[in-house]
Design a protein around this motif. Structure first.
Motif, PDB file in Angstrom:
ATOM      1  N   GLY A 142       0.880  -1.236   0.068  1.00  0.00           N
ATOM      2  CA  GLY A 142       0.107   0.092  -0.090  1.00  0.00           C
ATOM      3  C   GLY A 142       0.761   1.183   0.010  1.00  0.00           C
ATOM      4  O   GLY A 142       0.623   2.275  -0.730  1.00  0.00           O
ATOM      5  N   GLY A 143       1.952   1.376   0.622  1.00  0.00           N
ATOM      6  CA  GLY A 143       2.927   2.512   0.839  1.00  0.00           C
ATOM      7  C   GLY A 143       3.618   2.638  -0.587  1.00  0.00           C
ATOM      8  O   GLY A 143       3.522   3.739  -0.765  1.00  0.00           O
ATOM      9  N   LEU A 144       3.983   1.395  -1.037  1.00  0.00           N
ATOM     10  CA  LEU A 144       4.378   1.787  -2.246  1.00  0.00           C
ATOM     11  C   LEU A 144       3.476   2.200  -3.385  1.00  0.00           C
ATOM     12  O   LEU A 144       3.700   3.173  -4.330  1.00  0.00           O
ATOM     13  N   ALA A 145       2.387   1.562  -3.500  1.00  0.00           N
ATOM     14  CA  ALA A 145       1.249   2.190  -4.561  1.00  0.00           C
ATOM     15  C   ALA A 145       0.896   3.663  -4.216  1.00  0.00           C
ATOM     16  O   ALA A 145       0.614   4.336  -5.017  1.00  0.00           O
ATOM     17  N   ASP A 146       1.106   3.789  -2.829  1.00  0.00           N
ATOM     18  CA  ASP A 146       0.583   5.450  -2.503  1.00  0.00           C
ATOM     19  C   ASP A 146       2.006   6.313  -2.784  1.00  0.00           C
ATOM     20  O   ASP A 146       1.775   7.629  -2.657  1.00  0.00           O
ATOM     21  N   GLY A 147       3.062   5.765  -3.299  1.00  0.00           N
ATOM     22  CA  GLY A 147       4.389   6.856  -3.637  1.00  0.00           C
ATOM     23  C   GLY A 147       5.037   7.149  -2.163  1.00  0.00           C
ATOM     24  O   GLY A 147       5.824   8.008  -2.333  1.00  0.00           O
ATOM     25  N   ALA A 148       4.955   6.275  -1.236  1.00  0.00           N
ATOM     26  CA  ALA A 148       5.633   6.669  -0.109  1.00  0.00           C
ATOM     27  C   ALA A 148       7.095   6.669  -0.295  1.00  0.00           C
ATOM     28  O   ALA A 148       7.970   7.343   0.156  1.00  0.00           O
ATOM     29  N   SER A 189      -0.182  -8.230  -7.010  1.00  0.00           N
ATOM     30  CA  SER A 189      -1.051  -7.174  -7.307  1.00  0.00           C
ATOM     31  C   SER A 189      -2.525  -7.482  -7.127  1.00  0.00           C
ATOM     32  O   SER A 189      -3.372  -6.953  -7.152  1.00  0.00           O
ATOM     33  N   ALA A 190      -2.776  -8.870  -6.886  1.00  0.00           N
ATOM     34  CA  ALA A 190      -3.979  -9.304  -6.318  1.00  0.00           C
ATOM     35  C   ALA A 190      -4.308  -8.671  -4.884  1.00  0.00           C
ATOM     36  O   ALA A 190      -5.469  -8.244  -4.451  1.00  0.00           O
ATOM     37  N   LEU A 191      -3.245  -8.549  -4.179  1.00  0.00           N
ATOM     38  CA  LEU A 191      -3.436  -8.149  -2.721  1.00  0.00           C
ATOM     39  C   LEU A 191      -3.511  -6.492  -3.012  1.00  0.00           C
ATOM     40  O   LEU A 191      -4.160  -5.886  -1.970  1.00  0.00           O
ATOM     41  N   GLU A 192      -2.871  -5.927  -3.931  1.00  0.00           N
ATOM     42  CA  GLU A 192      -2.854  -4.291  -3.814  1.00  0.00           C
ATOM     43  C   GLU A 192      -3.217  -3.844  -5.470  1.00  0.00           C
ATOM     44  O   GLU A 192      -2.233  -3.966  -6.444  1.00  0.00           O
ATOM     45  N   PRO A 193      -4.384  -4.194  -5.732  1.00  0.00           N
ATOM     46  CA  PRO A 193      -4.980  -3.824  -7.198  1.00  0.00           C
ATOM     47  C   PRO A 193      -4.269  -2.493  -8.141  1.00  0.00           C
ATOM     48  O   PRO A 193      -4.332  -2.395  -9.115  1.00  0.00           O
ATOM     49  N   GLY A 247       1.996   6.049 -15.988  1.00  0.00           N
ATOM     50  CA  GLY A 247       1.789   6.561 -14.471  1.00  0.00           C
ATOM     51  C   GLY A 247       1.218   5.393 -13.555  1.00  0.00           C
ATOM     52  O   GLY A 247       1.028   5.814 -12.675  1.00  0.00           O
ATOM     53  N   ARG A 248       1.405   4.100 -14.196  1.00  0.00           N
ATOM     54  CA  ARG A 248       1.101   3.094 -13.160  1.00  0.00           C
ATOM     55  C   ARG A 248       2.633   2.596 -12.370  1.00  0.00           C
ATOM     56  O   ARG A 248       3.542   2.679 -12.645  1.00  0.00           O
ATOM     57  N   VAL A 249       2.214   1.868 -11.325  1.00  0.00           N
ATOM     58  CA  VAL A 249       3.211   1.305 -10.341  1.00  0.00           C
ATOM     59  C   VAL A 249       3.307  -0.235 -10.644  1.00  0.00           C
ATOM     60  O   VAL A 249       2.560  -1.009 -10.684  1.00  0.00           O
ATOM     61  N   PRO A 250       4.795  -0.415 -11.617  1.00  0.00           N
ATOM     62  CA  PRO A 250       4.952  -1.515 -11.874  1.00  0.00           C
ATOM     63  C   PRO A 250       5.476  -2.848 -10.851  1.00  0.00           C
ATOM     64  O   PRO A 250       6.216  -2.383 -10.254  1.00  0.00           O
ATOM     65  N   VAL A 251       4.971  -4.033 -11.149  1.00  0.00           N
ATOM     66  CA  VAL A 251       5.543  -5.339 -10.318  1.00  0.00           C
ATOM     67  C   VAL A 251       6.117  -5.960 -11.756  1.00  0.00           C
ATOM     68  O   VAL A 251       5.378  -6.350 -12.261  1.00  0.00           O
ATOM     69  N   TRP A 252       7.314  -6.173 -11.320  1.00  0.00           N
ATOM     70  CA  TRP A 252       8.318  -6.886 -12.619  1.00  0.00           C
ATOM     71  C   TRP A 252       7.770  -8.348 -12.667  1.00  0.00           C
ATOM     72  O   TRP A 252       7.946  -8.939 -11.839  1.00  0.00           O
ATOM     73  N   ASP A 253       7.478  -8.790 -14.025  1.00  0.00           N
ATOM     74  CA  ASP A 253       7.448  -9.945 -14.291  1.00  0.00           C
ATOM     75  C   ASP A 253       8.833 -10.388 -14.980  1.00  0.00           C
ATOM     76  O   ASP A 253       8.994 -10.348 -16.272  1.00  0.00           O
ATOM     77  N   PRO A 254       9.502 -11.186 -14.401  1.00  0.00           N
ATOM     78  CA  PRO A 254      10.984 -11.494 -15.064  1.00  0.00           C
ATOM     79  C   PRO A 254      10.862 -12.536 -15.905  1.00  0.00           C
ATOM     80  O   PRO A 254      12.041 -13.190 -16.507  1.00  0.00           O
TER      81      PRO A 254
END
Length: 197
Positions: free
Chosen positions: A26-32, A79-83, A98-105
């Motif tokens: 949540g903090g990462l998605a909020d830009g903390a 991403s399921a926990l933090e949409p 403008g989105r917050v990425p979660v890397w798929d390697p």
């Protein structure tokens, strides 16, 4: 890519503390932590690969590729926990939108000469590899335990807090390396700008 960027590896071991994991995401998605790319640890999915390899004896190269699949699976779990997080193989493009990425390697399964296909390389080292590629200022490793104060990459590897290859990947990265345990951030190695000050 912006030098204000941080690559943030979220350890798979945080699955054991759902409340903390959700706070971190949540903090990462909020830009903390500002502009970030999230690298998922493999967690229990990677542990299953280790256990299966130990039982069946298949080669490390296959285990490496299956561990990359585990990371890709954990990206989808995060991403399921933090949409607000977006799973992507192209983190730069996702940031640009403008989105917050979660890397798929998954693209790394084709092989890279600079990435040994052994258990010495896990999501810790891959986070540093990605930080170099994206020109990130900081590589933040979120862990379930706190490191010894002042420990550098080699000490962290010897203590088993990071993978064995991390010191060699750290040698190719000029930014700051920070470990965040439950007790807060510990700078493992300052970036060039901080070292020059």
């Amino acid at each position: 890519m912006s030098h204000a960027l941080s690559v943030v590896k979220v350890g798979g071991s945080l699955v054991a503390d759902r409340a903390r994991l959700c706070r971190v995401l949540g903090g990462l998605a909020d830009g903390a932590d500002g502009l970030v790319v999230i690298v998922p640890g493999g967690g229990a999915l990677a542990d299953a690969v280790r256990a299966t390899q130990a039982a069946l004896g298949y080669p490390d190269s296959l285990a490496h590729r299956l561990a990359l699949d585990a990371m890709a699976g954990m990206a989808r779990v995060l991403s399921a926990l933090e949409p607000r997080l977006t799973v992507t193989e192209d983190p730069a493009g996702t940031l640009a939108s403008g989105r917050v990425p979660v890397w798929d390697p998954s693209a790394l399964k084709a092989g890279r000469p600079e990435i040994p296909e052994t258990w010495d390389v896990t999501s810790d080292s891959l986070a540093l590899w990605l930080a170099v590629r994206l020109g990130a200022r900081t590589c933040l490793l979120v862990k379930s335990t706190d490191p010894v104060p002042g420990a550098g990459p080699a000490e962290l590897a010897r203590a088993g807090l990071v993978d064995a290859a991390l010191p060699s990947f750290a040698a190719r990265y000029s930014g700051a390396i920070v470990v965040r345990g439950p007790g807060g951030d510990r700078t493992c190695r300052p970036g060039i700008a901080e070292r020059a000050a």
